[in-house]
Each structure stands twice: as structure tokens, then as C-alpha cells.
Motif scaffolding. Structure first.
Motif, mmCIF file in Angstrom:
data_model
loop_
_atom_site.group_PDB
_atom_site.id
_atom_site.type_symbol
_atom_site.label_atom_id
_atom_site.label_comp_id
_atom_site.label_asym_id
_atom_site.label_seq_id
_atom_site.Cartn_x
_atom_site.Cartn_y
_atom_site.Cartn_z
ATOM 1 N N PHE A 54 11.513 24.575 -21.054
ATOM 2 C CA PHE A 54 12.931 24.889 -20.950
ATOM 3 C C PHE A 54 13.539 24.485 -19.605
ATOM 4 C CE2 PHE A 54 11.112 27.759 -24.121
ATOM 5 C CZ PHE A 54 11.849 27.344 -25.216
ATOM 6 N N ARG B 228 17.934 31.282 -26.090
ATOM 7 C CA ARG B 228 18.438 30.734 -27.358
ATOM 8 C C ARG B 228 17.285 30.429 -28.307
ATOM 9 N NH1 ARG B 228 21.992 28.266 -24.065
ATOM 10 N NH2 ARG B 228 20.823 26.315 -23.962
ATOM 11 N N HIS B 229 16.251 29.779 -27.787
ATOM 12 C CA HIS B 229 15.112 29.406 -28.626
ATOM 13 C C HIS B 229 14.351 30.635 -29.136
ATOM 14 C CE1 HIS B 229 11.719 27.050 -30.084
ATOM 15 N NE2 HIS B 229 10.940 27.937 -29.504
ATOM 16 N N ASP C 241 17.922 31.586 -32.028
ATOM 17 C CA ASP C 241 17.681 30.569 -33.051
ATOM 18 C C ASP C 241 16.714 30.983 -34.155
ATOM 19 O OD1 ASP C 241 19.404 28.997 -31.607
ATOM 20 O OD2 ASP C 241 17.851 27.683 -30.777
#
Length: 169
Positions: A17, A26-27, A31
Motif C-alpha cells: 500500500f 479501503r482494501h 472493499d
């Protein structure tokens, strides 16, 4: 367990990242539809091969989410939200909170704040499952956030449901 997840998360932040905690959040959080079954070596993308080998013993496995769940009534599964109250029900002994300055590691057996490990900590540092035995790289306070910063985001469902058989640090 911190002895496995903490080095993996530190390395993921530093390499995959690019030291961007928002991209990592986010990941890991935004998400996914429901939660994580297991975090895999794909989080070590772009990490030096020697570090990957040290953390995984040379093994590779993919991250897996809970994305093929079927509920008893046929309704769509809902996102796993881990709180102090639900952690025990979900069988999660540890929680990880992503802060701008580091990752807070909370033992669900001891409610409250956990040690904060700075993001620039060497992922190959010797972490045990007992934070009292960690090297002197942590801060034992809960970080504060101002109104101008985004509140810390818990990495809900980040712990796998069972131990792996591969030897890891």
C-alpha cells in the motif's frame, strides 16, 4: 494472532500500500462485502523476497473473504461488524485498529486500549502473542484524533477463523 497478523499488516502497509493507510483501509475494510476468512501472502506484494520468506517460511496462500455465504433464510449476508460485544461471539481473540500513526492491537480478553505499533516498525521484529514480550517499539496509549482527521477504522474481520499449519514468525 499478533505473532502472524501484525508482521503481515506492517509489511502490507509499507510495501503493497506504499505507506498509504487510507488505501490499506479501503482494501481491508471498505472493499469487502462481509469480512475476511483469511489474510494471505498477496498482502506482501512488492515486499522484498527475503522479508516474504522470513514471514511466510516460503509458503504462499491467497487472502480469502467470506463472499460465498448462504444465510439460513436465503437473505444476503451482511457485513461483519466487530465490537467488544460481538468479538467473543465471532471467535475473534484479537482486534486491529488502523490509525494514521500506527496499528493498535487489542486483546479481546482485555477490553480497552491496546499497544500502538508504529507503521515504520520492522515487520520482521519478534512479535509473540503476548504484547508484554514485544520489543520496545510500541506506545501503550490510545491515540486521539482531532475533528479534522478521520476517526480510526477497525479492520473488521481481519483475523482468520483458525490457525494455519505453516510455521510463521
Amino acid at each position: 494472532m499478533p505473532s502472524h497478523h501484525l508482521p503481515l499488516l506492517l509489511a502490507a502497509y509499507q510495501y503493497k500500500f506504499g505507506r498509504d493507510v487510507e488505501a490499506m483501509a479501503r482494501h481491508l475494510i471498505d472493499d469487502i462485502a462481509v469480512g475476511w476468512d483469511e489474510l494471505g501472502t498477496d498482502l506482501l506484494d512488492d515486499a522484498p523476497p527475503t522479508l516474504v520468506a522470513a514471514l511466510t517460511g516460503g509458503e504462499h496462500w491467497p487472502s480469502r473473504t467470506f463472499d460465498h455465504l448462504i444465510t439460513p433464510d436465503g437473505s444476503p449476508p451482511v457485513r461483519m461488524t466487530v465490537t467488544d460485544k460481538t468479538a467473543g461471539e465471532l471467535g475473534m481473540p484479537w482486534g486491529y485498529i488502523l490509525h494514521p500513526q500506527g496499528i493498535e492491537v487489542i486483546s479481546m480478553a482485555h477490553a480497552g486500549a491496546g499497544p500502538l505499533v508504529a507503521w515504520d516498525t520492522d515487520p520482521s521484529a519478534p512479535f509473540s502473542d503476548c504484547p508484554a514480550h514485544w520489543p520496545a517499539i510500541t506506545t501503550c496509549r490510545t491515540p486521539t484524533t482531532s475533528r479534522a482527521t478521520r476517526p480510526p477504522r477497525p479492520a473488521a474481520g481481519a483475523a482468520p477463523t483458525g490457525p494455519r499449519t505453516a510455521a510463521r514468525r
